[in-house]
Every structure is written in C-alpha cells, then in structure tokens.
Design a protein around this motif. Structure first.
Motif, PDB file in Angstrom:
ATOM      1  N   PHE A  70       0.915  -1.232   0.036  1.00 13.36           N
ATOM      2  CA  PHE A  70       0.077  -0.105   0.208  1.00 13.36           C
ATOM      3  C   PHE A  70       0.822   1.234   0.064  1.00 13.36           C
ATOM      4  CE2 PHE A  70      -1.449   3.247   2.952  1.00 13.36           C
ATOM      5  CZ  PHE A  70      -2.687   3.633   2.111  1.00 13.36           C
ATOM      6  N   THR A  71       1.855   1.270   0.938  1.00 12.81           N
ATOM      7  CA  THR A  71       2.658   2.498   0.858  1.00 12.81           C
ATOM      8  C   THR A  71       3.464   2.885  -0.296  1.00 12.81           C
ATOM      9  OG1 THR A  71       4.349   1.355   2.249  1.00 12.81           O
ATOM     10  CG2 THR A  71       2.713   2.796   3.589  1.00 12.81           C
ATOM     11  N   GLY A  72       3.859   1.495  -0.739  1.00  6.61           N
ATOM     12  CA  GLY A  72       4.972   1.568  -1.935  1.00  6.61           C
ATOM     13  C   GLY A  72       3.895   2.165  -3.248  1.00  6.61           C
ATOM     14  N   TYR A  73       2.916   1.796  -3.329  1.00  5.34           N
ATOM     15  CA  TYR A  73       1.941   2.103  -4.406  1.00  5.34           C
ATOM     16  C   TYR A  73       2.002   4.007  -4.355  1.00  5.34           C
ATOM     17  CZ  TYR A  73      -1.706   2.840  -7.774  1.00  5.34           C
ATOM     18  OH  TYR A  73      -2.620   3.171  -8.877  1.00  5.34           O
TER      19      TYR A  73
ATOM     20  N   LEU B  79       3.882   5.879  -3.049  1.00 10.23           N
ATOM     21  CA  LEU B  79       4.989   6.764  -3.355  1.00 10.23           C
ATOM     22  C   LEU B  79       4.664   7.501  -4.990  1.00 10.23           C
ATOM     23  CD1 LEU B  79       7.755   4.714  -1.680  1.00 10.23           C
ATOM     24  CD2 LEU B  79       6.498   6.725  -0.605  1.00 10.23           C
ATOM     25  N   VAL B  80       4.478   6.398  -5.828  1.00 15.83           N
ATOM     26  CA  VAL B  80       4.344   7.014  -7.232  1.00 15.83           C
ATOM     27  C   VAL B  80       3.730   8.195  -7.307  1.00 15.83           C
ATOM     28  CG1 VAL B  80       3.851   6.376  -9.486  1.00 15.83           C
ATOM     29  CG2 VAL B  80       4.094   4.498  -7.627  1.00 15.83           C
ATOM     30  N   PHE B  81       2.839   8.476  -6.350  1.00 12.81           N
ATOM     31  CA  PHE B  81       1.995   9.809  -6.552  1.00 12.81           C
ATOM     32  C   PHE B  81       1.428  10.226  -7.794  1.00 12.81           C
ATOM     33  CE2 PHE B  81       1.781  14.442  -5.317  1.00 12.81           C
ATOM     34  CZ  PHE B  81       1.298  14.408  -4.139  1.00 12.81           C
ATOM     35  N   GLU B  82       0.810   9.243  -8.111  1.00 13.67           N
ATOM     36  CA  GLU B  82      -0.055   9.544  -9.320  1.00 13.67           C
ATOM     37  C   GLU B  82      -1.546   9.586  -8.892  1.00 13.67           C
ATOM     38  OE1 GLU B  82       1.089   6.112 -11.873  1.00 13.67           O
ATOM     39  OE2 GLU B  82      -0.499   5.052 -11.159  1.00 13.67           O
ATOM     40  N   GLN B  83      -2.313  10.030  -9.713  1.00 15.86           N
ATOM     41  CA  GLN B  83      -3.719  10.265  -9.167  1.00 15.86           C
ATOM     42  C   GLN B  83      -4.473   9.102  -8.454  1.00 15.86           C
ATOM     43  OE1 GLN B  83      -5.213  13.034  -9.001  1.00 15.86           O
ATOM     44  NE2 GLN B  83      -6.697  13.296 -10.546  1.00 15.86           N
ATOM     45  N   LEU B  84      -4.238   7.762  -9.151  1.00 16.60           N
ATOM     46  CA  LEU B  84      -4.940   6.711  -8.282  1.00 16.60           C
ATOM     47  C   LEU B  84      -4.294   6.502  -7.086  1.00 16.60           C
ATOM     48  CD1 LEU B  84      -5.786   4.167 -11.172  1.00 16.60           C
ATOM     49  CD2 LEU B  84      -7.326   5.488  -9.937  1.00 16.60           C
ATOM     50  N   SER B  85      -3.058   6.519  -6.876  1.00 19.32           N
ATOM     51  CA  SER B  85      -2.372   6.176  -5.683  1.00 19.32           C
ATOM     52  C   SER B  85      -2.566   7.234  -4.811  1.00 19.32           C
ATOM     53  CB  SER B  85      -0.735   5.836  -6.126  1.00 19.32           C
ATOM     54  OG  SER B  85      -0.216   7.196  -6.463  1.00 19.32           O
ATOM     55  N   TYR B  86      -2.869   8.519  -5.152  1.00 16.27           N
ATOM     56  CA  TYR B  86      -2.796   9.609  -4.126  1.00 16.27           C
ATOM     57  C   TYR B  86      -4.425   9.320  -3.547  1.00 16.27           C
ATOM     58  CZ  TYR B  86      -4.235  14.350  -2.158  1.00 16.27           C
ATOM     59  OH  TYR B  86      -4.645  15.399  -1.730  1.00 16.27           O
ATOM     60  N   TRP B  87      -5.321   9.343  -4.376  1.00 20.45           N
ATOM     61  CA  TRP B  87      -6.699   9.261  -3.969  1.00 20.45           C
ATOM     62  C   TRP B  87      -6.971   7.827  -3.248  1.00 20.45           C
ATOM     63  CZ3 TRP B  87      -9.635  13.176  -3.352  1.00 20.45           C
ATOM     64  CH2 TRP B  87      -9.306  14.298  -4.187  1.00 20.45           C
ATOM     65  N   GLY B  88      -6.036   6.808  -3.523  1.00 22.33           N
ATOM     66  CA  GLY B  88      -6.009   5.565  -2.728  1.00 22.33           C
ATOM     67  C   GLY B  88      -5.861   5.896  -1.388  1.00 22.33           C
ATOM     68  N   ALA B  89      -4.670   6.408  -1.149  1.00 26.30           N
ATOM     69  CA  ALA B  89      -4.278   6.632   0.126  1.00 26.30           C
ATOM     70  C   ALA B  89      -5.107   7.580   0.937  1.00 26.30           C
ATOM     71  CB  ALA B  89      -2.813   7.521  -0.051  1.00 26.30           C
TER      72      ALA B  89
ATOM     73  N   VAL C 170      -8.518   7.703   0.434  1.00 28.46           N
ATOM     74  CA  VAL C 170      -9.399   6.792   0.902  1.00 28.46           C
ATOM     75  C   VAL C 170      -9.164   6.045   2.209  1.00 28.46           C
ATOM     76  CG1 VAL C 170     -10.994   5.232   0.092  1.00 28.46           C
ATOM     77  CG2 VAL C 170     -10.744   6.817  -1.317  1.00 28.46           C
ATOM     78  N   ALA C 171      -7.778   5.571   1.855  1.00 29.45           N
ATOM     79  CA  ALA C 171      -7.644   4.485   2.809  1.00 29.45           C
ATOM     80  C   ALA C 171      -7.465   5.036   4.265  1.00 29.45           C
ATOM     81  CB  ALA C 171      -6.306   3.809   2.663  1.00 29.45           C
ATOM     82  N   ALA C 172      -6.822   6.647   4.402  1.00 24.47           N
ATOM     83  CA  ALA C 172      -6.598   7.212   5.704  1.00 24.47           C
ATOM     84  C   ALA C 172      -8.028   7.541   6.256  1.00 24.47           C
ATOM     85  CB  ALA C 172      -6.120   8.449   5.133  1.00 24.47           C
ATOM     86  N   ASN C 173      -9.151   7.742   5.420  1.00 20.23           N
ATOM     87  CA  ASN C 173     -10.449   8.104   5.913  1.00 20.23           C
ATOM     88  C   ASN C 173     -11.095   6.715   6.197  1.00 20.23           C
ATOM     89  OD1 ASN C 173     -10.235  10.677   5.575  1.00 20.23           O
ATOM     90  ND2 ASN C 173     -10.618  10.640   3.371  1.00 20.23           N
ATOM     91  N   ILE C 174     -10.784   5.472   5.713  1.00 25.67           N
ATOM     92  CA  ILE C 174     -11.456   4.310   6.250  1.00 25.67           C
ATOM     93  C   ILE C 174     -10.926   4.150   7.734  1.00 25.67           C
ATOM     94  CG2 ILE C 174     -11.192   1.759   5.833  1.00 25.67           C
ATOM     95  CD1 ILE C 174     -11.146   2.389   2.983  1.00 25.67           C
ATOM     96  N   SER C 175      -9.427   4.356   7.864  1.00 30.86           N
ATOM     97  CA  SER C 175      -9.008   4.102   9.119  1.00 30.86           C
ATOM     98  C   SER C 175      -9.453   5.086  10.139  1.00 30.86           C
ATOM     99  CB  SER C 175      -7.341   4.382   8.980  1.00 30.86           C
ATOM    100  OG  SER C 175      -6.987   5.462   9.954  1.00 30.86           O
ATOM    101  N   ASP C 176      -9.872   6.268   9.548  1.00 27.78           N
ATOM    102  CA  ASP C 176     -10.455   7.084  10.501  1.00 27.78           C
ATOM    103  C   ASP C 176     -11.925   6.515  11.411  1.00 27.78           C
ATOM    104  OD1 ASP C 176     -10.513   9.533  11.710  1.00 27.78           O
ATOM    105  OD2 ASP C 176     -11.579  10.731  10.106  1.00 27.78           O
ATOM    106  N   ALA C 177     -12.585   5.543  10.387  1.00 25.84           N
ATOM    107  CA  ALA C 177     -13.788   4.996  10.787  1.00 25.84           C
ATOM    108  C   ALA C 177     -13.660   4.050  11.755  1.00 25.84           C
ATOM    109  CB  ALA C 177     -14.537   4.794   9.722  1.00 25.84           C
TER     110      ALA C 177
END
Lengths: 187, 349, 578
Positions: free
Chosen positions: B135-138, B140-150, B152-159
C-alpha cells in the motif's frame, strides 16, 4: 562448485553419509560439466542483472551545457565590456578587445568572481584591469592575476569559451547547476 | 591450499562440519512438491524487493513536488529504470500472491496446529506487513490513483472506533494528505516495514527450525523410502531453480507489461474510476457492500479471527467433533475472497 | 532427480535469465534510439528574463510554454532580447524595471537575423501594407464599410453603440493579411503613426511634436490603437519605420520553423476566391503527396534542405523559399526570387525587376534591359533548380511552355481586350469616376481579380480544376455573357443620350475585338448576317463551329510582347498575391 559427490538422492537419509569422500577417481567429467554449467548460468544471469543495475545507477545523461546567446557583435564595441549572467547564475564579464571578430581573443568571457575569496571584480577602464575591492586583487584584460592575493597564489579569472555565429556572440555555459534547480522550484 | 585453509580456519574458527550441521536441516520429502515450497518464494521475492528497492531509492524523491517527477525520471530517463521499476512492481504482486498461497497451504494442511500456533500468528503479522508495504509503496508513485487511494484508505482508518482518528493522524501526519505525508509513507515503505519483515522472518524461520517442518505423507509414497532428504545441496538447488524461474517470469512480465506512469496526483480532481491495487479489491468491494462502520468493524473482526485461528480451530473441533471443520470454513472464505476480488475487477464502480 | 540434473537445470535457467536480460537490453537500446531527438530539449531561462518568466508563467503560461518550445529558448534568447526598447522609442515603456515595447518589428528581429530581414524587406511581402487607395482597400473601406464613423440606426440590445466604426472590415479583413499602419492614440484624440513620427534609420522618432502628443495609460504605457493592433499582417507599417512582421509566418512565441515550412502557414492569407493558392496546391499532385507523406518529410530538420533532408513532396516554402542542394541550401525570405510571371495585375507581366524590386512596366526593350536588375529568366532558372530535384529538364521546360501559353492566352484573349473596353468606357466618359458604382466595374473586377487569377494560379501550380472550371470557364462566361453585353448596354444608353460619337467608339472597339479569329465563333451567325446575303446565313452559321482551330505553333516566339501603353487604374492595386 562445492563438492557433493556421489548420488545424493532422496534415498540418502543420513546427512553425514552424503559427505564428499574426496576420492578424485569418482569425479567424472559429467559431474564437472554440470557444476560448471550451473556456475556459468548463475554467474551469467545474475551478473547481467548486476551490470544492468550498475548502468541504472550510472548517471544517464548529464546536461552537457549549451551555447547561449550573449549579444550581437554590434552590441559590443572594441574596448567595451558587458556583464552577463548564465542561467545557472554565474556572473561573467564579456569584453571585446579587437575590431576584427576573427582575431584570436577578440572577445573574451571571464568569470567576474574573484578566485581568491569569491568577491565580484569589476573592470577599471583607466587602469585597464579587473579589480577586486575585497583584497585589492587585480587581473589584466585576459584575466591573468597582476596584483594582490591572486597574483601571489597564481589564480586567474575563469574563462568561458566563446564562439561567433554569424553576427551573434555565443558563450558556452555548463549544464544546469543545482542552484538553477533550486531557483526554478522556488519560482 | 592447505596453508590457505589453515589461515582461514584460524581466523574464522568454524568447522565445516559445524556449518553443515547448522544448515543441513533434513527436509521432509513432501517439499519435493512445489506446492510446499511456497514459503521460500516470498522470501526470495523479498530479497528481489530489497535489491530493486535500494536501486530505486537512489533516484526517488519523497517530496510531493518532486515525487512524481522522480518516478517519471526513473521510468523514462534513467537507463533500465523502467525495468528495475517494473521488476519491483511485479515482484510485489508476486510476493503478495505467493504469501497468500503459502498461507492457504498452511491453512488447508492445518500446519498451524499445536505446537505451531505462534508461528501462524507471526505469519499473519508478515501478511499484514506485506500488505502495508504494498500500500505505502504504491502511494509513493504519487499518481492520481495512488494519491486518492491513500486518501480513501486514511479516511477508512478514521472510521475505526477508538484508535481510528489516531491511526489516521499517524498515517497522514495531519487531518488530510499534506506535504509531510509522503515522507511518512516512504520511511514506512523503505525502512520500518522491511526491517519489521526481516525480524519477523527471522523469528518465523527460527520457529520452523525449532519445530521442524510439519511432515506430511502421501498415499503414493512407498513406505520403504526415506522420508527426508538433505537441505544442502538438494533443496538449495530446488530453491535456486525456483529463484531463477521467478527471475525469468519477472523479466517477462516487466518487458511485456512494464510499469507505466499515470497522471500526476491532483488534489483538486478525483478520477472518475478509482481502484486500489488488486490485493485490496476484496476490502474495497466489502466497503461498498456495507456501511463504512459495519465494513470496518467486520474487517477488523475477520483479521482478528485470522490471527487467533489456531485456537478458534480447536474450539471448532470441540464443538463440531469434526477434524476438518476449518477446511470447510476455509473453502467458503476462499470462494468469498476470489468472488469479491473478481467482482471488483470486472465492474468500474 | 539427481543433484547433477538439478545443477544442469539451474545452469540452463541461469542462461535463460541471461537471455531475458539481453532482451531487456535490446528494448532499452530501441527505446533510447526512439527517444533520441524527440525528448524535451533542455531549456535554461536566461538570467535577463528570469523575472519575466516568473511572473508570466502565472499570468500567461501559454506564452512561456510556447517560448520554451522555441529554438530561442534553447539558445538563451529570452524575453528582453526581442522586446527590449530604448527610452527614445515612441512605444517604449517601463515594465518592472525593464524598458520594453509590445510590438516586435523586423528592425528588432534584424538585430540578430540580418540576412533574413534584408531579404524580407526586399520582398513584395514587406510592401503588402501599401494598399491605401487601391481597389481592394476602396472596397473594404468605402463599399463594405465607411471611412468616417456613422451613427447606428437602431439599438443593439445589451450594448450601448454610439458610433459605428466603418473601418472594421478593413481592420479585421484586409489588414490582418496586408498589415496595419500601427498607430498610437494621441492626447488630442487623433492617432500617431509612422508618418507623424518620421523615424530615423535606427527607428527612433525625429518629430518631437508627435512624441509629445502620445497618450499614456495609468501605468505610463503608450496606448496602441485597437484598429491597428493586434496585427501580424505581413506588410505592417511599424512605428519605427520598418515594414512587415516576422511573426506573420513565424508565429510567436515559439517561432517554429516547422510550422513555417507547412502550407497551412501560408494559407492564413493565400486562399479564397481571389488567390486560392493553398487550395490550388492541395488539388495539385504536390499537395496530395504532401498530405500523404508529411510525416516522412523531416519537418523538424535544422536546415530542411530539399534533396538532403527530404524529397517526398514540396510545400509552398520548398519551391518559393527553402534551400535545396542546387543552391547550397540557401533559404530566401523573398518568395518573389523564383517567380517569373506576376499574375497579380489584370494582365500578367513578366517579372523583370528593377533595383527597388519593383516589376518593370517599361515596354521599350532597350530601356527595359537597362532597368532590369533581375530578369524573369533568372527567376525562372531559380525555380527550375528546385523542380530539377524531381523532374527532368525536358519535363520542366514543357511545363513552363504549357504555363506560358496559358497565361498568354488569358492575357491576349480576355485580359487585354477587357482592359481596352474598360479604358474606352472611361475615356469616353461613359463611366462615372467612382469605382464599383456601376455593374460593369464589378464584372471586370470579378473577371481579372477573382476568376482570371484563379485560372492563372491554377495553371502555375498544376491544379486543372482551378485552371479551367474555377478559372478560364468563368473568365469566358464573364467576358461573353456579362462584360460585352454590359459594355454594349452602356453604349446604347449613351446613344439614347445623343452621345453618338462616344458610343460608336466603344461599339467599334467591341466589334473589332469580337472579329478577331479567337472570338470569331461568338455571335458567328450575327456576324455572317451582317456581311452576307440572307439565304446563306443559316448554312454558314452551321459551318463556323467546325472550323479548325488556328495552329498554336509559335515556336519562334522568344518572349511575349507587352501590349503596352494602356493606362491601368488597377495598377494601384497592391494586392500581394502572385
């Protein structure tokens, strides 16, 4: 290749028994061939991978620098000089010393940074010298030291290559320096 | 020659026999079947990841302004950069796949039962670390999908109840993705998680050495045959073979389907189609099936159950009086896993 | 499986791995080769323009992006190198510490691009702005619009319109190709142009009175008149006295040579009903080949020399401007250097040019010889040198024979007679002074300015449809069905007004023209009826069309002779099309 001689098959259960007995006679040519093949294959494969990795780490392309426009020949009359700043921020003094552009050293481009402690030199027309106000260093029109600490240390002003294309004076400036990268990021 | 040996022997006082004793763990026969050698595969791929990862780290820059550009530099400008990056990407995919396969093998052969329960727990930790590294590796590419993936994941962890907000803050270094987020991901991906994995792997292997590999027997084996063979050199050669096959496979994947560049991360625009990496398809689909808190809590329970499965298994046996109860649960879980993954893969939203 | 077998397998797999890595290497090498030359060139921002870039990258990023793609950027030529101005320049203003001007003129470009600017200034292109008082300008200013602003006759809902700018058509139409006379607003409400400023050779105004009247905005910036700027017309009359605009072809701010090499670039102006050169080119085999092979034509090459960098097809630039192997790759910025006929005026003329580059109208051969600095033959040879890259000498000569014959046929059969009729009508005072207020003036304009040019341009660049259907066919129809009847009608009206002598002069001229062999077929029955007994008329009329065409074999012809002496009011027309 490390030993294990003999048939080590699944049937051999005792690790101790499978130890090489050291008998040369039992080492056939085939055994060597298999070992050599293995060693060769492994070395070739992983060796190539290492060579790719080294090539990856070796700088791919360093920006070699470029010829940059300074001024037209008409802009700089004999005896005149003008400041020029390279894209990377190095300060230069470009001077014309002869009417005929084809003459050697008709134009020269000197770094205006004093090699002594990095102060900025300026051209004194009446004394025909570059003068550094910090420690009274002085250089002649060609950038050779004539007085002060640079003279003692034998340090000349750095010269930048120049060339004339048509009626344009171009200077060779080294590739992108880190200072340019930083200033671009800030911009 | 003998003088040289003596010289070495004097400085490194390890006797050949001792070394052999140390390495020559007798290997049970069932390991001749590739299905049972899956545990070594993630280890091998992990080494590939460490090597390629170190190479990539030479060029990677973890600041948001430079990250995408540095990955682009690796992919497009640096010599063999695309190959190294593709190796890293494909080895990650294969590593996660092989970890899951390895775990399934252990599960279905009930190799986690007494006395190996703790090693199962360590294995679960390794699985978690591997997924987190992916997850963290993906990211790092800092492209659209990986940015938004991160994001979303952070907000999931918020729940997640109680610790969720803490987890999100720790992950993102703030309420939202900010300029200090990416360095966090980088340090987790390149230092913290790999080190943890190495330590866990050491413990994992030590446990294996202490307990010995679970021995399995098959009907087609003749009882006269010895049931062990040597680790060195026999099994080592098997592992070498697997390693080379993996390298060739990785090379093929890297050349046929090389890692590409997506558009640079843009915090102002969420892409139309957003998907995590394939190994998170399951949880992503799960999230869409239930409300956020239900999905998060149920995921937490499932993971917790997986951690303590050796004990649940005992409980199940006692309750059902069926030795194979876990197998049936496993079959259902596997189908669910595959089903959800495929579902997520075939639909766009 | 024995250990030996396993070792062998490991070895073989190692070799396979090696093979896969060699494949990786091959891919890397191909990738490198593909990227070579197409990758982004490194651009360093010259120190002199750092400030400009920092601000403009935010305010107008397009400009900066375009510039970064230019050779200027690669070579360290930034913003101020072109936009710099001296304080004495009339349009100079202080812009964050730099003294600059908005409009960059050929004088500015010429500081570095000397030869190119000189060639350009010698060209007909540079003179394209001198269309004042020409037919075309009269059309746009007076016929289409109005020289003086007039009042609106009803409201424009949503906008307060208190005066109609009748020069709109000139500003947006004519001048965007021909070039405007750049004007600054004056404090007294008038305009200040190059005429007021009387600039010296360095471009600096010598008339302090005009300079004092320049209106400035709140930032101290001189206000350019919207009617004259934006404008990149090729013959723009600049405030510094220079002519033209380099960005007419070399679009700012990337100044792409690649774009200037493509016909679309010329097509901004060279198209339409009166000079459809681009459409003609597209119809020709040359244009067809270009569309097909454009991507093989090395359009990014540094020098783009025909015969060295490409040979697939010619573009406008190839034939009229670009370097080729037979002239040492020398590019010219005077596209007239290789043109042997000017098809711009009503009657085509051969391009013998004098010291000023003007086409010589002198008819006396000796005088003509004396005046000629560059003959049409020299120019044709220049063009033939281009043709020779793909065609044989015989082929080219025969092509020119076809072309010359075509132009001369047009000249002799329609253009000169038409011009004679129009001149006769004027001489006999059967036309009013203003142009375009009588139908026949439109007819004649259509005949030579639209249809006649289409025909000749079609012939010059191998577009059969333009030569014939869009060209000569329409010329003929216009001549026989409109010009002749309208001229006769004017004469008959004059007869009714008792202007018998004037009317007869015109009618005699028409009869004289129509009695020439090439016009004999027209009204053949009527002609016979006038000269023969009644009974023979029908028979003879039937016989006429079968008459053999006169032999066109005139090999002894060296040079078409000018039927000079005719005063041509159209000569003032400065339309730049050739």
């Amino acid at each position: 290749m490390q030993e294990p001689s003999g048939d080590i098959r699944g049937e051999r259960t005792d690790a101790v028994e499978s130890r090489p007995d050291g008998s040369e006679s039992r080492r056939g040519f085939l055994e060597h061939a298999a070992g050599v093949t293995m060693a060769g294959g492994l070395t070739a494969g992983y060796g190539m991978l290492v060579s790719h990795a080294v090539r990856f780490l070796y700088p791919s392309e360093t920006d070699p620098g470029s010829w940059q426009f300074v001024c037209t020949l008409d802009d700089l009359q004999p005896g005149d000089s003008m400041p020029f700043t390279t894209p990377a921020g190095a300060k230069l003094v470009v001077a014309r010393q002869a009417e005929d552009p084809a003459q050697d050293d008709a134009f020269i481009a000197l770094s205006s940074v004093c090699p002594h402690l990095g102060c900025k030199v300026h051209w004194e027309a009446n004394n025909e010298r570059f003068f550094c106000p910090c420690h009274n260093g002085a250089f002649d029109a060609q950038g050779n030291p004539i007085a002060g600490p640079p003279k003692a240390a034998g340090q000349s002003l750095t010269r930048f290559p120049l060339r004339i294309e048509g009626n344009l004076l171009m200077v060779w400036v080294p590739g992108t320096g880190i200072s340019e990268v930083i200033s671009e990021t800030n911009a | 020659m003998s003088r040289l040996n003596a010289w070495i022997q004097e400085r490194i006082p390890v006797h050949g026999d001792q070394l052999r004793e140390l390495t020559n763990e007798p290997v049970p026969n069932h390991l001749k079947r590739w299905w049972f050698a899956l545990g070594g595969t993630p280890a091998y791929l992990f080494v590939v990841q460490v090597v390629t990862g170190i190479l990539l780290a030479f060029y990677y820059q973890s600041s948001p302004s430079a990250a995408w550009e540095s990955v682009r530099y690796i992919t497009e400008d640096a010599r063999y950069g695309w190959y190294i990056r593709s190796l890293h990407k494909w080895a990650a995919t294969l590593m996660i796949a092989s970890v899951i396969l390895h775990q399934m093998r252990v599960y279905f052969t009930a190799a986690y039962r007494r006395p190996r329960e703790l090693n199962w727990v360590i294995g679960m930790c390794l699985l978690m670390c591997t997924l987190l590294t992916g997850f963290t590796g993906y990211s790092l590419v800092f492209e659209q999908l990986s940015y938004w993936g991160a994001t979303v994941a952070a907000n999931i962890s918020d729940a997640v109840p109680v610790i969720g907000s803490f987890g999100k803050q720790m992950l993102l270094a703030g309420d939202t993705y900010n300029e200090r987020t990416l360095p966090r991901f980088y340090i987790l991906h390149a230092a913290v998680l790999p080190t943890t994995i190495i330590l866990l792997m050491a413990v994992h292997i030590t446990f294996i050495r202490l307990h010995g590999v679970t021995e399995l027997h098959f009907e087609d084996e003749s009882p006269d045959e010895p049931d062990h063979f040597n680790f060195f050199p026999d099994h080592l050669l098997t592992e070498l073979t697997i390693g080379l096959v993996l390298m060739i496979l990785l090379s093929a994947l890297a050349t046929v389907l090389p890692a590409t560049m997506g558009p640079r991360a843009n915090p102002l625009v969420t892409p139309e189609v957003i998907k995590p990496e394939w190994f998170f398809y399951v949880s992503f689909r799960w999230l869409k099936l239930f409300s956020l808190s239900v999905a998060v809590i149920s995921t937490g329970f499932i993971i917790a159950a997986m951690f303590v499965w050796p004990w649940i298994d005992r409980l199940l046996i006692r309750l059902t009086r069926n030795e194979d109860a876990s197998v049936y649960v496993g079959i259902v879980a596997t189908f669910l896993l595959i089903g959800l993954t495929v579902w997520e893969a075939v639909v766009t939203h | 499986m024995s250990v030996k077998t396993k070792q062998l397998i490991v070895g073989l797999l190692g070799l396979m791995f090696l093979l896969s890595l060699i494949f990786v290497q091959a891919m890397e090498v191909t990738r490198r080769r593909q990227e070579l030359g197409v990758g982004p060139r490194h651009v360093s921002i010259p120190a002199s323009s750092k400030g400009c870039v920092e601000c403009h990258v935010k305010s107008s990023p397009g400009i900066i992006d375009h510039w970064k793609g230019s050779t200027h950027a690669v070579r360290g030529v930034g913003c101020v190198e072109c936009h710099q101005a001296s304080r004495e320049d009339v349009d100079a203003f202080d812009h964050y510490g730099a003294t600059i001007a908005t409009i960059v003129t050929p004088l500015d470009c010429g500081r570095c691009h000397k030869t190119e600017t000189q060639e350009f200034l010698a060209s007909h292109h540079a003179k394209a702005g001198n269309i004042l008082a020409s037919l075309d300008n009269f059309l746009a200013e007076t016929v289409e619009g109005s020289r003086i602003p007039f009042n609106p006759h009803s409201e424009t809902p949503g906008m307060d319109v208190d005066a109609v700018n009748g020069m709109a058509s000139v500003n947006v139409g004519c001048r965007q190709c021909h070039g405007s006379k750049v004007a600054l607003q004056a404090t007294d409400g008038g305009l200040i142009t190059v005429d007021d400023l009387q600039p010296d050779l360095a471009g600096q105004p010598t008339n302090p009175e005009a300079l004092a009247r320049v209106k400035r905005d709140e930032n101290g910036r001189p206000v350019l008149d919207a009617g004259s700027w934006p404008n990149t017309g090729i013959g723009r009359l600049n405030l510094d006295g220079s002519l033209g605009s380099c960005s007419a072809c070399h679009s700012r701010h990337d100044f792409s040579p690649r774009r200037a090499r493509q016909p679309e670039n010329c097509g901004k102006c060279h198209l339409g009903p009166d000079h459809p050169q681009k459409e003609i080119y597209e119809e020709s085999k040359h244009g067809v080949a270009y569309r097909d092979l454009k991507h093989h034509m090395n359009l990014d090459a540094k020098d783009w020399v025909l015969g060295k960098d490409y040979t697939q097809a010619p573009t406008c630039a190839t034939c009229h401007m670009s370097g080729h192997t037979r002239n040492g790759g020398r590019v010219t910025h005077d596209p007239g250097e290789r043109i042997s006929w000017t098809n711009r005026p009503p009657v085509s003329r051969l391009m013998d040019t004098d010291a000023t580059g003007a086409v010589i109208t002198e008819t006396d051969p000796v005088e003509r010889q004396k005046l000629t600095v560059s003959s049409w033959r020299d120019k044709r040879q220049e063009m033939k040198n281009v043709c020779m890259h793909c065609h044989t000498q015989n082929y080219i000569n025969a092509f020119y024979r076809q072309y010359d014959d075509f132009v001369i046929n047009y000249n002799e059969k329609f253009a000169k007679p038409g011009q004679q009729i129009m001149n006769a009508l004027r001489e006999q005072n059967l036309l009013t002074k203003p142009n375009f207020d009588e139908e026949i003036e439109w007819t004649w304009f259509y005949l030579w300015h639209h249809e006649g040019r289409r025909a000749r341009h079609g012939a010059s660049m191998m577009a059969p449809d333009y030569a014939h259907w869009h060209g000569m066919y329409e010329v003929a129809e216009r001549f026989y069905q409109e010009l002749i009847p309208q001229a006769r009608e004017l004469a008959h009206q004059a007869q009714e007004r008792q202007q018998t002598r004037q009317a007869q002069a015109v009618l005699d001229l028409i009869d004289d023209i129509l009695s020439r062999p090439e016009h004999e077929w027209f009204e053949a029955a009527k002609k016979l009826a006038d000269h023969a007994p009644e009974s023979l008329t029908a028979e003879a009329a039937a016989a006429v069309p079968e008459q053999d065409p006169p032999s066109a074999d005139t090999d002894s012809r060296e040079e078409p002779t000018e039927n000079g002496g005719s005063s041509e009011s159209e000569e003032a027309d400065g339309d730049s099309s050739e």
